[in-house]
Scaffold this active site. Structure first.
Site, PDB file in Angstrom:
ATOM      1  CD  GLU A  87      -0.196  -1.156  -0.085  1.00 27.54           C
ATOM      2  OE1 GLU A  87       0.944  -1.146  -0.615  1.00 27.54           O
ATOM      3  OE2 GLU A  87      -0.648  -0.215   0.592  1.00 27.54           O
ATOM      4  CG  ASP A 103       5.521   3.906  -0.213  1.00 25.47           C
ATOM      5  OD1 ASP A 103       5.385   3.827   1.014  1.00 25.47           O
ATOM      6  OD2 ASP A 103       5.404   2.938  -0.986  1.00 25.47           O
ATOM      7  CG  ASP A 125       5.707  10.847   8.787  1.00 28.94           C
ATOM      8  OD1 ASP A 125       5.509  10.653   7.569  1.00 28.94           O
ATOM      9  OD2 ASP A 125       6.366  10.060   9.492  1.00 28.94           O
ATOM     10  CG  ASP A 179      -7.033   4.077   3.437  1.00 30.56           C
ATOM     11  OD1 ASP A 179      -6.824   5.294   3.538  1.00 30.56           O
ATOM     12  OD2 ASP A 179      -6.284   3.211   3.950  1.00 30.56           O
TER      13      ASP A 179
END
Length: 217
Positions: free
Chosen positions: A60, A113, A149, A35
Site C-alpha cells: 500500500e 484509485d 466499480d 494484494d
C-alpha cells in the site's frame, strides 16, 4: 473515502528495500497471495484468518494505512499476513525477483484509485512494467484477479493486461461474467459498492505460457 496520493511525486519515487518472505512470515515456504493496494488491510486479514495454508502480503502506498493494518495484524496474532509500505511500480520488481520459483501464486488488484483524466493515467497502479514483473514471477496457471466499480478503470486495466501478453481470461470468464468475487471475504470498498447498488466489474485472469519480456521499458 478514497484518499489519493500522487505516486509520481519525488517522495514516492524513492525505491525501498522490501523484506523477503523469511522476514515477513512465520512459515515462509507457504504460497503467497499478493494484494496490491491493500488499504487498511481488513480484506487480507479476514482471508488470512481462514486460509492458514497461504501467506498473504498487502502492499500500500499510504503509510498510515499500512501502520494501522500491521497494528491490527499484531493484535489478532496473525502470522501468515503482513503489510508493506511502498510504491508498487517502483519497489516491487526487485522483491518479486527475489522470490523462489512458484512462490507467488495469486495476485489481486481491487478498486485501485481512479485517475479519470487521460494525462493522469500514468499514475495508475496498473502499468505494463508491473504486469511484466508479475508475469516473470508467476508460473502458468496462477491467478490474477482485478475488480473495480468504475467502468473506465476496468477498461484501462483490461488494456494494460492485454498489452503485457502474460495473462488470459480464465475459461469460465470467456463465456460468462464473474458476478461475485472468487474470495469468501470482501473488501471494504466492495461492501460499500454493493450497499449502494453500484455495478462491480470483475475479471479473473490466468498466467499463460507466454514469456514475459520487458518490451515497454
Amino acid at each position: 473515502m478514497r484518499q489519493h496520493v500522487n505516486p509520481l511525486s519525488r517522495y514516492f519515487q524513492l525505491p525501498r528495500d522490501l523484506p523477503g518472505p523469511d522476514d515477513l512470515f512465520e512459515d515462509p515456504d507457504l504460497p503467497i497471495h499478493l494484494d496490491i493496494g491493500s488499504a487498511r488491510g481488513k480484506f487480507l486479514m479476514d482471508l488470512a484468518n481462514i486460509q492458514k495454508d497461504w501467506n498473504h502480503l498487502g502492499v500500500e502506498i499510504r503509510l498510515r494505512l499500512v501502520e494501522a493494518a500491521n497494528r491490527d495484524r499484531e493484535l489478532c496474532e496473525l502470522f501468515n499476513v503482513c503489510f508493506l509500505f511502498c510504491n508498487a511500480n517502483v519497489s516491487l520488481k526487485n522483491w518479486l525477483e527475489s522470490l523462489k520459483t512458484d512462490q507467488l501464486q495469486r495476485v489481486s488488484i481491487q478498486f485501485p484509485d481512479p485517475w479519470f483524466k487521460q494525462r493522469h493515467r500514468k499514475r495508475s497502479v496498473i502499468q505494463p512494467s508491473l504486469l511484466i514483473a508479475l508475469g516473470k514471477s508467476m508460473q502458468p496457471g496462477r491467478e490474477l484477479f482485478v475488480q473495480t466499480d468504475i467502468q473506465s478503470v476496468m477498461q484501462n486495466m483490461i488494456e494494460v493486461i492485454k498489452i503485457s501478453n502474460c495473462f488470459d481470461l480464465s475459461e469460465s470468464q470467456k463465456h460468462s461474467c464473474l458476478n461475485s468475487s472468487p474470495f469468501s471475504v470482501k473488501t471494504e470498498r466492495e461492501i460499500y459498492a454493493e450497499s449502494q447498488y453500484l455495478t462491480i466489474y470483475r475479471l479473473l485472469y490466468i498466467r499463460n505460457q507466454n514469456v514475459a519480456t520487458n518490451r515497454f521499458t
